[in-house]
Each structure stands twice: as structure tokens, then as C-alpha cells.
Design an enzyme around this catalytic site. Structure first.
Site, mmCIF file in Angstrom:
data_model
loop_
_atom_site.group_PDB
_atom_site.id
_atom_site.type_symbol
_atom_site.label_atom_id
_atom_site.label_comp_id
_atom_site.label_asym_id
_atom_site.label_seq_id
_atom_site.Cartn_x
_atom_site.Cartn_y
_atom_site.Cartn_z
ATOM 1 N N TYR A 1 12.169 47.079 13.802
ATOM 2 C CA TYR A 1 11.915 45.944 12.905
ATOM 3 C C TYR A 1 11.994 46.426 11.471
ATOM 4 C CZ TYR A 1 7.174 47.571 11.716
ATOM 5 O OH TYR A 1 6.115 48.315 11.240
ATOM 6 N N CYS A 2 12.023 45.464 10.531
ATOM 7 C CA CYS A 2 12.065 45.803 9.110
ATOM 8 C C CYS A 2 11.321 44.711 8.360
ATOM 9 C CB CYS A 2 13.512 45.941 8.638
ATOM 10 S SG CYS A 2 14.522 44.459 8.931
ATOM 11 N N GLY A 3 11.822 44.299 7.198
ATOM 12 C CA GLY A 3 11.171 43.235 6.464
ATOM 13 C C GLY A 3 11.548 41.851 6.961
ATOM 14 N N TRP B 1 8.707 42.027 9.793
ATOM 15 C CA TRP B 1 7.458 42.013 9.038
ATOM 16 C C TRP B 1 7.153 40.639 8.456
ATOM 17 C CZ3 TRP B 1 3.440 44.965 9.177
ATOM 18 C CH2 TRP B 1 2.511 45.005 8.120
#
Length: 288
Positions: free
Chosen positions: A238-240, A266
């Protein structure tokens, strides 16, 4: 685990693309703060490329906890593919001006939708220009309507509940920068940033060399192996907002590793105040 090197299946070099005339080229230049960069496309782009508005065609409509770029509606995506002139069996190349990081989300979405043969331009548009390859200006060309079939589900993805329940033997990779991952304290004394508890951190930029090109498979396999990714346990990333993490999933695919994507990332996690947040470096290199 012995990692494979399958980059030719997922990436294409600028030199190779320059001599091909049988692929559909999609320009997906986009940044979270500026949106789709159609003006940049019209100023200059790879000859024959069609501009793609990523948030309106490769992502769906946001709701309360969906995150910034949820999965697109199947019919919206199908109609977009038709407009881009894409039919079943077409070779597709996607590119951006962020060394392939944004284009990776296009690769992920199109592959998830059942299209085969999607590749990302290694190094992106900046590398194309660095080599002195031709560019053109103007709007997207008029192309015959395509007849691509959309069959979603070809790639694994997680929602927030599935991510929170991700099995402890597995490796959950946070693809954001280290400062975002670690978090801290704002001027008002309240915590900022942080990460999903148990996640390890490997910024997506770690996949690239100083020229924005994908690192050799031997280097990539070593850095992912250091996180405990060895084929013995599931992997998710995952990331932003679901873009940088798509690049992690793409790079892992070149090594023969099937990684699930938390699409909402996120932005979806923090939209629900009941979700736990961890800070600091305790799990920086190895899942706890």
C-alpha cells in the site's frame, strides 16, 4: 526462494518502443496535487499516444472510506478502452513522466481488468526525451473504436478490513517515503503520518536507479529479500493513494512474486478513525 527476472514481460525500453508500430500507447501523466496533466501532453508526447485521464477512467468515484483512487466502474473503463482504440489482443504500453510510478497504476488497473500484454515504459517520458527520441504536440489522435473485453479480477486486491486482518506471517509493504511511514508530531502536538501496524517500509523510489530506470533484478531481489519476501508467505502493498504501491506490485511481478494491492491505501485507512496507526521505526526493515 530463487527470484526470476521477468521484466521484459512487464517493462519495455524506450529503444524497443521507438521501433514498434503495432502497440497502443497510453499517456497517463498525473500527479496527486495537479491532477491529470493534459496540458503537458498537448505540449509534447510520444507520437501516436492517446491521453488518459487517470482519476476519471482508471479510478472510480470516491465515497467516505474508499480512498482517493478506488477501483473504476467496469462500464466506465470499458467505454474508455473503446475510446482509446484498444481491442482484445492489442499490445499496450503505458507511460508517465514519473519514471513509471504513475504508469504502474495504469498497468495494474488494466491487468486487473483482464487485459494482457500491458507494459510500462522504463524510465518514462523523461528518459524517452533524454535519448532524443521523437515527440509530437497536439491533442489525442482520432482512433477507430476498440472492442476490448473487461473481465475484472485478474489481480488480487484488498480492502481495509482484509489489510487489517493480513496474516502475521505475511509481509505488508508500505511504499511511501520513510518520513511518511514513521510519522511524527505536528505543531499542534497531535500525531501526523504513521503506518498500518506491522507494515515494513520500502519507498517505491528504491526500485529505481539514479536515472529513473528499473534496477537490475539481482539488486531488487536482494532488497525485497531483506524484508522477508522469499515466497514462503503472502505479500501485500500500500501507499498513500494506491499509485506508488502499484509500482511495488509491478516490480514484485517482475521477480515472480504475486503481491496484493490495498487499492484505497493510506487515504482509505485514515478515513476511518477506528483504524489503528503505528509510528516510528520498529518495523522499518522486517514485519514484526
Amino acid at each position: 526462494m530463487t527470484f526470476t527476472d521477468r521484466r521484459d514481460q512487464f517493462f519495455i525500453s524506450a529503444e524497443e518502443l521507438a521501433i514498434l508500430d503495432t502497440v497502443r500507447i497510453l499517456d497517463v501523466r498525473f500527479t496527486p496535487d495537479q491532477g491529470a496533466q493534459v496540458a503537458e501532453f498537448e505540449r509534447e508526447h510520444i507520437p501516436g499516444a492517446v491521453f488518459v485521464d487517470l482519476p476519471s477512467t482508471l479510478a472510480g468515484v470516491q465515497d467516505g472510506t474508499s480512498g482517493r483512487l478506488p477501483l473504476p466502474e467496469v462500464e466506465v473503463l470499458r467505454q474508455a478502452l473503446e475510446g482509446w482504440g484498444i481491442s482484445d489482443g492489442d499490445g499496450i504500453v503505458v507511460y508517465d513522466d514519473r519514471h513509471g510510478i504513475t504508469a504502474a497504476r495504469a498497468w495494474w488497473t488494466l491487468t486487473w481488468a483482464g487485459l494482457r500484454g500491458v507494459r510500462v515504459l522504463d524510465g518514462g517520458f523523461s528518459h524517452w526525451k533524454r535519448l532524443g527520441l521523437p515527440v509530437e504536440s497536439g491533442t489525442s489522435p482520432t482512433v477507430p473504436r476498440g472492442t476490448a473485453t473487461v473481465t475484472p479480477g485478474a489481480l488480487r486486491h484488498l480492502d481495509a478490513d482484509e489489510t487489517q486482518a493480513f496474516p502475521p506471517p505475511g509481509v505488508l509493504v508500505d511504499a511511501r517515503g520513510r518520513d511518511q511511514y514513521e510519522g511524527g508530531q505536528g505543531d499542534d502536538g497531535r500525531p501526523t503520518g504513521g503506518h498500518i501496524p506491522g507494515a515494513v517500509n520500502l519507498p517505491t523510489t528504491s526500485n529505481l536507479d539514479d536515472n529513473g530506470l528499473l534496477k537490475p533484478a539481482s539488486v531488487l531481489s536482494e532488497q525485497y529479500g531483506a524484508l522477508g519476501i522469499d515466497g514462503s508467505a503472502p505479500v501485500a502493498t500500500y501507499c498513500g493513494g494506491g499509485i506508488a504501491a502499484s509500482h511495488q506490485a509491478l516490480v514484485l511481478a517482475t521477480l515472480g512474486v504475486d503481491a496484493a494491492l490495498f487499492v484505497g491505501s493510506w487515504s482509505a485507512w485514515t478515513a476511518d478513525p477506528s483504524r489503528p496507526v503505528a509510528t516510528g521505526t520498529k518495523h522499518h526493515t522486517l514485519r514484526g
